[in-house]
Scaffold this active site. Sequence first.
Site, PDB file in Angstrom:
ATOM      1  N   CYS A 120      -0.177   7.075 -10.882  1.00  0.00           N
ATOM      2  CA  CYS A 120      -0.433   6.146  -9.963  1.00  0.00           C
ATOM      3  C   CYS A 120      -1.697   5.603 -10.105  1.00  0.00           C
ATOM      4  CB  CYS A 120      -0.124   6.407  -8.560  1.00  0.00           C
ATOM      5  SG  CYS A 120       0.005   5.074  -7.486  1.00  0.00           S
ATOM      6  N   TYR A 162      -0.863  -0.856 -10.654  1.00  0.00           N
ATOM      7  CA  TYR A 162      -1.120  -2.271 -10.002  1.00  0.00           C
ATOM      8  C   TYR A 162      -2.396  -2.830 -10.329  1.00  0.00           C
ATOM      9  CZ  TYR A 162      -2.582   1.160  -6.613  1.00  0.00           C
ATOM     10  OH  TYR A 162      -3.357   1.988  -5.708  1.00  0.00           O
ATOM     11  N   TYR A 164       0.762  -1.195  -0.065  1.00  0.00           N
ATOM     12  CA  TYR A 164       0.068  -0.249   0.133  1.00  0.00           C
ATOM     13  C   TYR A 164       0.901   1.143  -0.003  1.00  0.00           C
ATOM     14  CZ  TYR A 164      -3.578  -3.251   0.828  1.00  0.00           C
ATOM     15  OH  TYR A 164      -4.414  -4.523   0.513  1.00  0.00           O
ATOM     16  N   SER A 165       0.615   2.244  -0.747  1.00  0.00           N
ATOM     17  CA  SER A 165       1.360   3.400  -0.754  1.00  0.00           C
ATOM     18  C   SER A 165       1.098   4.233   0.309  1.00  0.00           C
ATOM     19  CB  SER A 165       0.863   4.246  -2.242  1.00  0.00           C
ATOM     20  OG  SER A 165       0.864   3.516  -3.227  1.00  0.00           O
ATOM     21  N   GLU A 204       3.704   4.160 -11.195  1.00  0.00           N
ATOM     22  CA  GLU A 204       3.429   3.033 -10.251  1.00  0.00           C
ATOM     23  C   GLU A 204       1.894   2.316 -10.412  1.00  0.00           C
ATOM     24  OE1 GLU A 204       5.400   2.309  -6.526  1.00  0.00           O
ATOM     25  OE2 GLU A 204       3.499   3.187  -5.414  1.00  0.00           O
TER      26      GLU A 204
HETATM   27  C1  LIG Z   1       3.239  -0.750  -5.453  1.00  0.00           C
HETATM   28  C2  LIG Z   1       1.755  -1.236  -5.167  1.00  0.00           C
HETATM   29  C3  LIG Z   1       0.883  -0.005  -4.382  1.00  0.00           C
HETATM   30  C4  LIG Z   1      -0.422  -0.587  -4.283  1.00  0.00           C
HETATM   31  N1  LIG Z   1      -0.866   0.532  -3.198  1.00  0.00           N
HETATM   32  C5  LIG Z   1      -2.095   0.418  -3.052  1.00  0.00           C
HETATM   33  C6  LIG Z   1      -3.022   1.615  -2.361  1.00  0.00           C
HETATM   34  O1  LIG Z   1      -2.488   2.567  -1.884  1.00  0.00           O
HETATM   35  N2  LIG Z   1      -4.316   1.332  -2.028  1.00  0.00           N
HETATM   36  C7  LIG Z   1      -5.002   0.170  -2.441  1.00  0.00           C
HETATM   37  O2  LIG Z   1      -6.136  -0.236  -2.089  1.00  0.00           O
HETATM   38  N3  LIG Z   1      -4.212  -0.828  -3.005  1.00  0.00           N
HETATM   39  C8  LIG Z   1      -2.931  -0.609  -3.428  1.00  0.00           C
HETATM   40  N4  LIG Z   1      -2.320  -1.798  -3.948  1.00  0.00           N
HETATM   41  C9  LIG Z   1      -3.014  -3.001  -4.298  1.00  0.00           C
HETATM   42  C10 LIG Z   1      -3.101  -3.827  -2.986  1.00  0.00           C
HETATM   43  O3  LIG Z   1      -1.363  -4.279  -3.011  1.00  0.00           O
HETATM   44  C11 LIG Z   1      -3.840  -4.953  -3.106  1.00  0.00           C
HETATM   45  O4  LIG Z   1      -3.509  -5.729  -4.390  1.00  0.00           O
HETATM   46  C12 LIG Z   1      -5.433  -4.834  -3.156  1.00  0.00           C
HETATM   47  O5  LIG Z   1      -5.541  -4.289  -1.719  1.00  0.00           O
HETATM   48  C13 LIG Z   1      -5.923  -6.274  -3.274  1.00  0.00           C
HETATM   49  O6  LIG Z   1      -5.480  -7.041  -2.174  1.00  0.00           O
HETATM   50  P1  LIG Z   1      -6.622  -7.883  -1.598  1.00  0.00           P
HETATM   51  O7  LIG Z   1      -5.828  -8.699  -0.654  1.00  0.00           O
HETATM   52  O8  LIG Z   1      -7.693  -7.247  -0.781  1.00  0.00           O
HETATM   53  O9  LIG Z   1      -7.245  -8.802  -2.790  1.00  0.00           O
HETATM   54  P2  LIG Z   1      -6.822 -10.432  -3.169  1.00  0.00           P
HETATM   55  O10 LIG Z   1      -7.215 -11.245  -2.342  1.00  0.00           O
HETATM   56  O11 LIG Z   1      -5.532 -10.373  -3.512  1.00  0.00           O
HETATM   57  O12 LIG Z   1      -7.470 -10.421  -4.703  1.00  0.00           O
HETATM   58  C14 LIG Z   1      -8.696 -10.730  -4.803  1.00  0.00           C
HETATM   59  C15 LIG Z   1      -9.146 -10.769  -6.285  1.00  0.00           C
HETATM   60  O13 LIG Z   1      -9.472  -9.248  -6.444  1.00  0.00           O
HETATM   61  C16 LIG Z   1      -8.204  -9.022  -7.545  1.00  0.00           C
HETATM   62  N5  LIG Z   1      -8.193  -7.609  -7.324  1.00  0.00           N
HETATM   63  C17 LIG Z   1      -6.981  -7.338  -6.719  1.00  0.00           C
HETATM   64  N6  LIG Z   1      -6.752  -5.979  -6.488  1.00  0.00           N
HETATM   65  C18 LIG Z   1      -7.961  -5.522  -7.201  1.00  0.00           C
HETATM   66  C19 LIG Z   1      -8.060  -4.176  -7.256  1.00  0.00           C
HETATM   67  N7  LIG Z   1      -7.775  -2.989  -6.956  1.00  0.00           N
HETATM   68  N8  LIG Z   1      -9.383  -4.108  -8.014  1.00  0.00           N
HETATM   69  C20 LIG Z   1      -9.996  -4.952  -8.685  1.00  0.00           C
HETATM   70  N9  LIG Z   1      -9.598  -6.404  -8.426  1.00  0.00           N
HETATM   71  C21 LIG Z   1      -8.578  -6.515  -7.754  1.00  0.00           C
HETATM   72  C22 LIG Z   1      -7.334 -10.044  -7.717  1.00  0.00           C
HETATM   73  O14 LIG Z   1      -6.883 -10.193  -9.069  1.00  0.00           O
HETATM   74  C23 LIG Z   1      -8.019 -11.114  -7.072  1.00  0.00           C
HETATM   75  O15 LIG Z   1      -8.694 -11.799  -8.165  1.00  0.00           O
HETATM   76  C24 LIG Z   1      -0.805  -1.326  -4.388  1.00  0.00           C
HETATM   77  C25 LIG Z   1      -0.402  -2.400  -5.244  1.00  0.00           C
HETATM   78  C26 LIG Z   1       1.010  -2.287  -5.473  1.00  0.00           C
HETATM   79  C27 LIG Z   1       1.960  -3.259  -6.274  1.00  0.00           C
END
Ligand SMILES: Cc1cc2nc3c(=O)[nH]c(=O)nc-3n(C[C@H](O)[C@H](O)[C@H](O)COP(=O)(O)OP(=O)(O)OC[C@H]3O[C@@H](n4cnc5c(N)ncnc54)[C@H](O)[C@@H]3O)c2cc1C
Length: 433
Positions: free
Chosen positions: A391, A433, A221-222, A431
């Site tokens: 981003c 994702y 998370y950023s 950045e």
């Molecule tokens: C460099 C970087 C910075 C990030 N910063 C932020 C941030 O500031 N705030 C933030 O909320 N997230 C951010 N993310 C995304 C975060 O890391 C997670 O991937 C996100 O919160 C989903 O994780 P989860 O465990 O809830 O979902 P998971 O259980 O990992 O995924 C469930 C399913 O949802 C899908 N999915 C995952 N993310 C999303 C999405 N955003 N929209 C739709 N479908 C999705 C997956 O492909 C999977 O099928 C960032 C990622 C990166 C790589």
Amino acid sequence: MTTVTMIENGILNQHLIDPEICIRCNTCEATCPVDAITHDDTNYVVMADKCQGCMDCISPCPTGAIDNWRKVPAQQAYTLEQQYGWESLPEELPAERLAAAQQEPADLTQAQAVIAAAAMASAASASSAATEPAFRPAAYGSTVPPWSAAHAYTNLYGPKSPVTATVTGNLNCTEAGFDSETHHIVLDFGAMPFPVLEGQSIAVIPPGVDANGRPHVARQYSVASARNGERPGYNNVALTVKRVTQDHEGRPVRGVSSNYLCDTQVGDKVQVIGPFGNSFLMPNHPRSHIVMICTGTGSAPMRAMTEWRRRLRKSGKFDGGKLMLFFGARTPQELPYFGPLQSLPKDFMDNNLAFSRVAGQPRRYVQDAIRERAVDLALLLGDDNTHIYVCGLKSMEEGVLLALRDVAQQSGMDWESLGGTLKREGRLHLETY
Ligand SMILES: Cc1cc2nc3c(=O)[nH]c(=O)nc-3n(C[C@H](O)[C@H](O)[C@H](O)COP(=O)(O)OP(=O)(O)OC[C@H]3O[C@@H](n4cnc5c(N)ncnc54)[C@H](O)[C@@H]3O)c2cc1C
Ligand code: SF4
Ligand code: SF4
């Protein structure tokens, strides 16, 4: 360009990713020019028959997990299935085994196949580059910080030694309903050192195990707060977390980490690793301009940078420099921090909002807003003090970079040359994702 020799005397220097420290951030996969990196739900892996050892993926990796190499007989390269199953990297093979493999004249078929496939991949990418260079947004992203960025501390806490933070705030920062809500979450590190800069990220390890019984991997998370804390002088950081209730194809899911974080209560303990990132950092020199282009939670680092500049201005230490924001969401209700954004002084930041799903209005995306402001943006693009940050979701990247390219070209600038300069000088950061 630094490259590594991949195969010598039948021994492959196999490029591998350390699953123990990889935070599954996708940076390497987005960076690799020959698509040699892929992933499943557990691990990021490198395809031995595609990797050419160009090293492009090494410095952007926030954890160093990407920089692992194992010497193996080429006919015994680790397969993708093996790499997907790893919880840690295999030991180096004993020297005697490698020496024995070098002396085996016998079955070189597999080794030759690996070499041939690598050569073909190399030739294919060279010839496609010669005929029709594909537009690769990731190719323009800087891997170095602006020259005046402050020093970033990284990887202070790894997956094996996370730091415990306490939730000291958790509120919905959108007006949208449950399905699109985004939370502003404050984590306090107490007496544990956790220095961060605007633009860095941290990762959270959700409690429990995944479907395979393995502990959940960390999610990144950023940081959404300024370097001196969400509350100035406190050892805390803010995050902007969207509750994931649908996957990228719109099917219902319950995202593990985002729902865990959005459901935390004040006082809960959270396992954190990081900080990560040493290039997506803001400039600090007088009259440096910042152009911020974001969608959804991509606003987190922009909030951090804006807040730091706002504090400098309030304390009379602001040295000038423009702030220009392009911020996209489906509706104003889904736009994180919409209220606070509206109350910023008009002469502080040039705000350009774009909404794509407002009833009765045409769809408008950030790239549309960028094109509308071409005249002012072109002036900034032509200024060496301008730094650009993009981003948000991956799907925005190409449209945004094509819009920037159009703006540059319409005002007579050569995009390839400008893009190369921006990248080299740490002035265009991506950045997604
Ligand atoms: C460099 C970087 C910075 C990030 N910063 C932020 C941030 O500031 N705030 C933030 O909320 N997230 C951010 N993310 C995304 C975060 O890391 C997670 O991937 C996100 O919160 C989903 O994780 P989860 O465990 O809830 O979902 P998971 O259980 O990992 O995924 C469930 C399913 O949802 C899908 N999915 C995952 N993310 C999303 C999405 N955003 N929209 C739709 N479908 C999705 C997956 O492909 C999977 O099928 C960032 C990622 C990166 C790589
Ligand atoms: S070394 Fe180059 S070819 Fe190999 S995975 Fe990294 S970026 Fe791709
Ligand atoms: S942590 Fe490094 S190896 Fe893992 S996905 Fe990110 S860039 Fe790739």
